[in-house]
Write an enzyme that holds these catalytic residues in place. Structure first.
Site, short mmCIF file in Angstrom:
data_model
loop_
_atom_site.label_atom_id
_atom_site.label_comp_id
_atom_site.label_asym_id
_atom_site.label_seq_id
_atom_site.Cartn_x
_atom_site.Cartn_y
_atom_site.Cartn_z
N GLU A 31 0.80 -1.23 0.00
CA GLU A 31 0.00 0.00 0.00
C GLU A 31 0.83 1.28 0.00
O GLU A 31 0.28 2.38 0.06
CB GLU A 31 -0.94 -0.01 1.21
CG GLU A 31 -1.97 -1.12 1.12
CD GLU A 31 -2.62 -1.45 2.45
OE1 GLU A 31 -3.82 -1.79 2.47
OE2 GLU A 31 -1.93 -1.37 3.50
N LYS A 142 5.69 -2.03 1.84
CA LYS A 142 5.01 -2.08 3.13
C LYS A 142 4.88 -3.51 3.64
O LYS A 142 5.09 -3.80 4.81
CB LYS A 142 3.62 -1.45 3.02
CG LYS A 142 2.84 -1.46 4.34
CD LYS A 142 1.49 -0.80 4.20
CE LYS A 142 0.72 -0.85 5.52
NZ LYS A 142 -0.60 -0.22 5.42
N GLN A 143 4.50 -4.44 2.76
CA GLN A 143 4.25 -5.83 3.15
C GLN A 143 4.39 -6.73 1.94
O GLN A 143 4.59 -6.25 0.83
CB GLN A 143 2.86 -5.97 3.75
CG GLN A 143 1.74 -5.62 2.79
CD GLN A 143 0.41 -5.41 3.48
OE1 GLN A 143 0.23 -4.45 4.21
NE2 GLN A 143 -0.54 -6.29 3.23
#
Length: 323
Positions: A31, A142-143
């Site tokens: 994101e 982010k991930q």
């Protein structure tokens, strides 16, 4: 499946120069980067959805009356199903010569940032000169994004592709989501990085117990708990679906004595007690028909409601550099 396939068919755009279908202006799992084109994760999910919908319609075609009524109710024509296959075959997923899948168009051109500091849990800390508004211009993630593909589609990508992408994307990930640690732990098991797999599993396990994100008072991180369970069963427990078959091939930390869990599989309850070299298994079912399940690396035919014990014939040494 039909309606979601229709959505993806309506969401793609065709690039005549490339001869490919593209999915533009999306946000992938990462994101930090919004409004990107051809996010690899999104494109792969769309491709899978279209292909699976077409395959399910092939199965339904064998039940003529049911299929006829179904198609009539949804105004579904054979040409539309044919189009799903055509689109899926030309959806763009790009990689370079080093087998690195580009997270989205232009990702490789973004600014590279070296992460040199971590917190006490081994989670990377952002450099002090990087502001939130600057993240979109960097390769910081982010991930889990591209790596999510290897969790969902373990039999689609070769081992060297998984390892190359794991080595490329992991150092760029800052785990600013409770969903990231369990997924990276899961993937780390698959590429043999037991050090990171074990460390990130413990981060995931302690998300709420230790209030790692400082917001547990607002509610537990339910999806992170689900990820912790997935890491246990699919990562360390080694449960995987390959070409429609369930396989069990454990990859546990050395200090663990055994792992006990159950899985629902094709109307059966599969009860498992595993170590790295021994699998105890029983398939509970109301049916007497045998069930095929992969034990370590080979398929075995198991009778239902009967206990089985299998030993690994060739010991696979575990990477134990974290002790």
């Amino acid at each position: 499946f039909v309606e979601t396939a229709r959505f993806w068919a309506s969401r793609v755009s065709y690039d005549k120069k490339k001869g490919k279908y593209e999915i533009n202006d999306v946000i992938g799992p990462d994101e930090f980067h919004i409004g990107v084109d051809n996010n690899a994760f999104t494109n792969m999910i769309a491709k899978w959805n279209l292909v699976t919908a077409a395959k399910l319609m092939d199965k339904l075609n064998k039940k003529l009356t049911l299929c006829k009524n179904f198609k009539k109710r949804l105004s579904l024509k054979d040409n539309e199903i044919k189009q799903w296959r055509q689109i899926a075959s030309k959806i763009c997923i790009c990689s370079n010569k080093r087998k690195i899948i580009e997270q989205f168009d232009g990702f490789f051109k973004l600014k590279k940032v070296n992460l040199t500091r971590t917190d006490e849990n081994g989670i990377p800390l952002l450099p002090k000169n990087i502001k939130a508004k600057d993240l979109i211009k960097t390769q910081l993630i982010k991930q889990a994004d591209v790596l999510m593909l290897f969790a969902l589609f373990p039999d689609v990508f070769r081992a060297e592709v998984k390892k190359a992408n794991y080595d490329f994307y992991t150092p760029k990930t800052v785990h600013k989501s409770s969903l990231s640690a369990p997924m990276h732990s899961f993937i780390a098991c698959g590429v043999g990085d037991m050090n990171r797999a074990y460390n990130l599993f413990n981060v995931s396990l302690r998300t709420d117990i230790s209030n790692l994100y400082g917001n547990t008072s607002e509610g537990i991180h339910a999806a992170s708990l689900g990820g912790t369970w997935q890491t246990l069963t699919f990562g360390f427990g080694g449960a995987k679906v390959k070409r429609g078959e369930l396989y069990i091939d454990p990859c546990m930390p050395r200090s663990w004595r055994k792992l006990i869990f159950s899985l629902a599989w094709k109307e059966n309850l599969v009860k498992l007690e595993v170590t790295n070299d021994v699998i105890k298994i029983k398939v509970n079912s109301t049916k007497k028909k045998s069930v095929r399940i992969g034990i370590f690396t080979k398929l075995a035919k198991l009778k239902t409601n009967k206990n089985y014990v299998f030993s690994r014939k060739i010991h696979v040494p575990q990477i134990e550099d974290y002790y």
